[in-house]
Design an enzyme around this catalytic site. Sequence first.
Site, PDB file in Angstrom:
ATOM      1  N   SER A 179     142.923   0.125 -10.011  1.00  0.00           N
ATOM      2  CA  SER A 179     143.435  -0.849 -10.976  1.00  0.00           C
ATOM      3  C   SER A 179     144.744  -0.346 -11.600  1.00  0.00           C
ATOM      4  O   SER A 179     145.000   0.864 -11.641  1.00  0.00           O
ATOM      5  CB  SER A 179     142.382  -1.083 -12.055  1.00  0.00           C
ATOM      6  OG  SER A 179     142.070   0.143 -12.662  1.00  0.00           O
ATOM      7  N   GLU A 203     133.009   5.943  -7.048  1.00  0.00           N
ATOM      8  CA  GLU A 203     131.617   6.311  -7.346  1.00  0.00           C
ATOM      9  C   GLU A 203     130.687   5.115  -7.183  1.00  0.00           C
ATOM     10  O   GLU A 203     129.475   5.252  -7.331  1.00  0.00           O
ATOM     11  CB  GLU A 203     131.504   6.915  -8.757  1.00  0.00           C
ATOM     12  CG  GLU A 203     131.873   5.989  -9.905  1.00  0.00           C
ATOM     13  CD  GLU A 203     133.381   5.906 -10.180  1.00  0.00           C
ATOM     14  OE1 GLU A 203     134.187   6.007  -9.231  1.00  0.00           O
ATOM     15  OE2 GLU A 203     133.745   5.718 -11.356  1.00  0.00           O
ATOM     16  N   CYS A 251     142.608  -6.640  -2.984  1.00  0.00           N
ATOM     17  CA  CYS A 251     143.890  -6.593  -3.702  1.00  0.00           C
ATOM     18  C   CYS A 251     144.881  -7.586  -3.111  1.00  0.00           C
ATOM     19  O   CYS A 251     145.900  -7.877  -3.716  1.00  0.00           O
ATOM     20  CB  CYS A 251     144.469  -5.195  -3.641  1.00  0.00           C
ATOM     21  SG  CYS A 251     144.855  -4.718  -1.969  1.00  0.00           S
TER      22      CYS A 251
END
Length: 498
Positions: free
Chosen positions: A227, A177, A282
């Site tokens: 996450s 979002e 990441c």
Amino acid sequence: MSVLVSNFINGEVVQSTSGRTLELFNPANGELRGKVQLSTPQEALSAVAVAKNAQLEWQATPPLQRARVMFKFKALLEQHADEMATLITQEHGKVHSDALGELTRGLEVVEFACGIPHLLKGEHSLNVGREIDSHSMMQPVGVCVGITPFNFPVMVPLWMIPVSLACGNSFILKPSEKDPSVSLMLADLLQQAGLPDGVFNVVQGDKEVVDALLESKDVAAVSFVGSTPIAEAIYAKGSANGKRVQALGGAKNHLVVMPDADLEGATNAIMGAAYGAAGERCMAISVAVAVGDDTADRLVASLKEKVEALRVGPGLGVTPENEMGPLISKPHMNKVKEYIQSGVDQGATLVVDGRGIEPASPGYFVGGTLFDDVTPDMTIYKDEIFGPVLSVVRAKDYQQALQFINDHEFGNGTAIFTRDGDTARDFTEQVQIGMVGVNVPIPVPMAFHSFGGWKRSIFGPLNVHGNDGVRFYTRMKTVTARWPKGQRESEFVMPTMK
Ligand code: NAD
């Protein structure tokens, strides 16, 4: 111009009726760009119903024809690359050339999926028993869902979408979002490429729609990237509801610098890997493990000079281009600054402090930050900061460096810089990490290999794209068949029952 980012269901942009929205900002200057709608659970379920219906016909479409849609999609992505990268920069903040790089890595998965007729060939064995043959079919699983993070708004969805669609599934994307606009461009280009309506859908939203999708009995597979706490929860809930789930989580990637390494080369590699995309990757390197004090002293001195010289600012409209853009949001910027303070409070040596940076534009900037003397008990070592903060940890020898990495809870990526083949070979064998680089700082596997970490960086047995991706998006069925021999000779007498 204010944007309103909506859903894409059954080949059309559809407004959500929820009345719930979130504001979208340009992180480079803090200006309001518009809003994203947060859909209702019912809207998510209507997308599932559409996807379920469309999948039946799509599954029956020959793989070669599905591949041709992917070929066209690839061409369209190339044609619109600049426009897409600009949109990514406006919403995410990463510099334009880095946004193009992300798009290229996603596009490579589309190229991989163009080979789907070959990838779906399955296995065949003649005479598994006398006159009995066996063959396997790789059939689509049905309706697939992808829930993706903010940091790669195109690449991560493209880790999933092309493989899933080429295998004959339908797909529902629930983008982050925080930077959702580009998801509608993907939908538009897939439609232009000839994908039938309803096979690919986008549902904007937050936990409410994710929960609805995880609870729907008509969703067969869920790919999540984000996450670790959310990945773990999604894996648990999706699996409990009988779905196939792959959930990729967070990271704390270490890069070991051995005393024999090419120090200049290692420093240059660390700079890009630690500070590219403001550390919001990441596979970013957030810990440099220097083996021996002499290596550490030389490395820190070399890094200090380069970190202080980093060009930080907006990712668009600046020549020469900046090297590092802003962070995604103001709250995230504040969180990163709190981490820097915690490093100071817990006794690490702050060599370069990025908090005081004053770029020309009033966005969510934190400058390159460098810590020395970081130890494994410190919060800045344990947590994934997801910002431009590099910690140098001093190891007395190679074994201790290896131990640091293996003891960390995350296991996404790592790298070693050395000229010694023995050490490098031992490292690749002993390290408890999913993706390993030898003199390569960001060892992200290519599309025809699979991407995924170990330990708490992944939940579920299968990685994304490559052969694992095809496995994830297909169900194997094995057929064992004996056929009657049939008539061997012609008979010329009047047939009678024998
Ligand atoms: P995030 O976990 O906050 O969000 C990821 C997705 O989950 C988003 O679509 C979000 O809307 C949704 N979500 C958030 N909270 C939810 C909840 N309570 N229930 C259901 N859905 C929820 O992650 P992020 O901040 O967008 O992305 C950064 C994280 O992603 C970092 O930890 C990073 O390491 C990780 N990441 C991992 C990989 C990998 O391959 N391992 C790749 C990219 C990013």
